[in-house]
Design a protein around this motif. Structure first.
Motif, PDB file in Angstrom:
ATOM      1  N   UNK A 243      10.480   5.326   5.441  1.00 30.93           N
ATOM      2  CA  UNK A 243      10.420   4.324   6.517  1.00 30.93           C
ATOM      3  C   UNK A 243       9.227   4.553   7.456  1.00 30.93           C
ATOM      4  N   UNK A 244       8.904   5.799   7.738  1.00 28.28           N
ATOM      5  CA  UNK A 244       7.741   6.118   8.572  1.00 28.28           C
ATOM      6  C   UNK A 244       6.437   5.757   7.890  1.00 28.28           C
ATOM      7  N   UNK A 245       6.369   5.985   6.570  1.00 27.54           N
ATOM      8  CA  UNK A 245       5.176   5.606   5.819  1.00 27.54           C
ATOM      9  C   UNK A 245       4.958   4.101   5.904  1.00 27.54           C
ATOM     10  N   UNK A 246       6.050   3.348   5.788  1.00 23.46           N
ATOM     11  CA  UNK A 246       5.946   1.898   5.834  1.00 23.46           C
ATOM     12  C   UNK A 246       5.526   1.424   7.232  1.00 23.46           C
ATOM     13  N   UNK A 247       6.122   1.996   8.256  1.00 21.82           N
ATOM     14  CA  UNK A 247       5.743   1.646   9.632  1.00 21.82           C
ATOM     15  C   UNK A 247       4.272   1.964   9.873  1.00 21.82           C
ATOM     16  N   UNK A 248       3.807   3.124   9.384  1.00 21.64           N
ATOM     17  CA  UNK A 248       2.405   3.523   9.548  1.00 21.64           C
ATOM     18  C   UNK A 248       1.453   2.574   8.808  1.00 21.64           C
ATOM     19  N   UNK A 249       1.917   1.957   7.719  1.00 16.95           N
ATOM     20  CA  UNK A 249       1.084   1.017   6.970  1.00 16.95           C
ATOM     21  C   UNK A 249       1.005  -0.337   7.674  1.00 16.95           C
ATOM     22  N   UNK A 250       2.092  -0.745   8.328  1.00 21.55           N
ATOM     23  CA  UNK A 250       2.146  -2.069   8.961  1.00 21.55           C
ATOM     24  C   UNK A 250       1.522  -2.075  10.354  1.00 21.55           C
TER      25      UNK A 250
ATOM     26  N   UNK B 255      15.354  -0.429   1.558  1.00 24.29           N
ATOM     27  CA  UNK B 255      16.269   0.496   0.911  1.00 24.29           C
ATOM     28  C   UNK B 255      15.456   1.463   0.069  1.00 24.29           C
ATOM     29  N   UNK B 256      16.126   2.310  -0.650  1.00 24.75           N
ATOM     30  CA  UNK B 256      15.486   3.245  -1.575  1.00 24.75           C
ATOM     31  C   UNK B 256      16.153   3.098  -2.928  1.00 24.75           C
ATOM     32  N   UNK B 257      15.534   3.622  -3.955  1.00 21.13           N
ATOM     33  CA  UNK B 257      16.104   3.497  -5.293  1.00 21.13           C
ATOM     34  C   UNK B 257      17.435   4.226  -5.415  1.00 21.13           C
TER      35      UNK B 257
ATOM     36  N   UNK C 264       0.819  -1.215   0.000  1.00 20.54           N
ATOM     37  CA  UNK C 264       0.000   0.000   0.000  1.00 20.54           C
ATOM     38  C   UNK C 264       0.854   1.268   0.000  1.00 20.54           C
ATOM     39  N   UNK C 265       2.187   1.108   0.094  1.00 21.79           N
ATOM     40  CA  UNK C 265       3.104   2.252   0.142  1.00 21.79           C
ATOM     41  C   UNK C 265       3.779   2.398  -1.222  1.00 21.79           C
ATOM     42  N   UNK C 266       3.736   3.616  -1.744  1.00 23.89           N
ATOM     43  CA  UNK C 266       4.288   3.894  -3.070  1.00 23.89           C
ATOM     44  C   UNK C 266       5.386   4.939  -2.990  1.00 23.89           C
TER      45      UNK C 266
ATOM     46  N   UNK D  11      13.837  10.426   4.136  1.00 21.25           N
ATOM     47  CA  UNK D  11      13.555  10.564   5.556  1.00 21.25           C
ATOM     48  C   UNK D  11      12.129  10.184   5.932  1.00 21.25           C
ATOM     49  N   UNK D  12      11.240  10.146   4.956  1.00 23.62           N
ATOM     50  CA  UNK D  12       9.826   9.898   5.237  1.00 23.62           C
ATOM     51  C   UNK D  12       9.359   8.470   4.968  1.00 23.62           C
TER      52      UNK D  12
END
Length: 124
Positions: free
Chosen positions: A82-89, A69-71, A37-39, A79-80
Motif C-alpha cells: 500500500x505504501x508503494x502504491x501511495x508513493x507512486x500516485x 487487495x493482495x493475491x 508502475x507498481x509490481x 505491509x509494504x
C-alpha cells in the motif's frame, strides 16, 4: 412484529462488492498509469493489470482514496505494497493526498486479471 435492529447487516441485492472508480475525473488515467508502475515482486505483472486495485476514488479536491487487495493474505509484502502504491500516485501532478486501504473482500481471484496480464503469465 420483528425487531429489525437485531437483523445482521447484509448488502442490498445489486450492491456492487467493489465500489466504482472515479473514471470521469481528469486525473483518473494518469493515476492508473502510476498504479501500473507498481509490481508484486513475485509476479512479473503490475498490480493494476493483476486486478489488485479495486477502486480509485478521486474527490473534487483531488484527494485520492484507493482500495486494493493482495493475491493472498500471507503475501510477504502485505505491509509494504500500500505504501508503494501511495508513493507512486502522490507525485502525479494535481494529486493533493493519497490514502490506500487494504481489503480482503471480495477475495482476489485470477479472473480479475486483465487480458494483458493473462497473456504475460501464459494463461492465454
Amino acid at each position: 412484529m420483528t425487531d429489525q435492529s437485531q437483523q445482521p447487516e447484509t448488502p442490498m441485492e445489486g450492491t456492487p462488492m467493489i465500489a466504482p472508480s472515479s473514471t470521469d475525473h481528469p486525473l483518473y488515467d494518469t493515476i492508473v498509469e502510476a498504479c501500473r508502475s507498481v509490481y508484486d515482486p513475485e509476479i512479473p505483472v503490475n498490480i493494476y493489470d493483476l486486478g489488485l486495485v479495486y477502486t480509485i476514488d478521486i474527490n473534487a479536491e483531488s484527494e485520492v482514496n484507493v482500495i486494493m487487495t493482495l493475491t493472498a493474505p500471507g503475501c510477504p509484502v502485505a505491509g509494504e505494497m500500500p505504501g508503494w502504491l501511495a508513493d507512486a500516485i502522490l507525485p502525479v501532478p494535481g494529486v493533493k493526498t493519497v490514502d490506500v486501504d487494504l481489503t480482503w473482500e471480495p477475495q482476489w481471484g485470477m479472473d480479475m486479471m486483465s487480458d494483458e496480464a493473462r497473456l504475460e503469465l501464459g494463461f492465454m
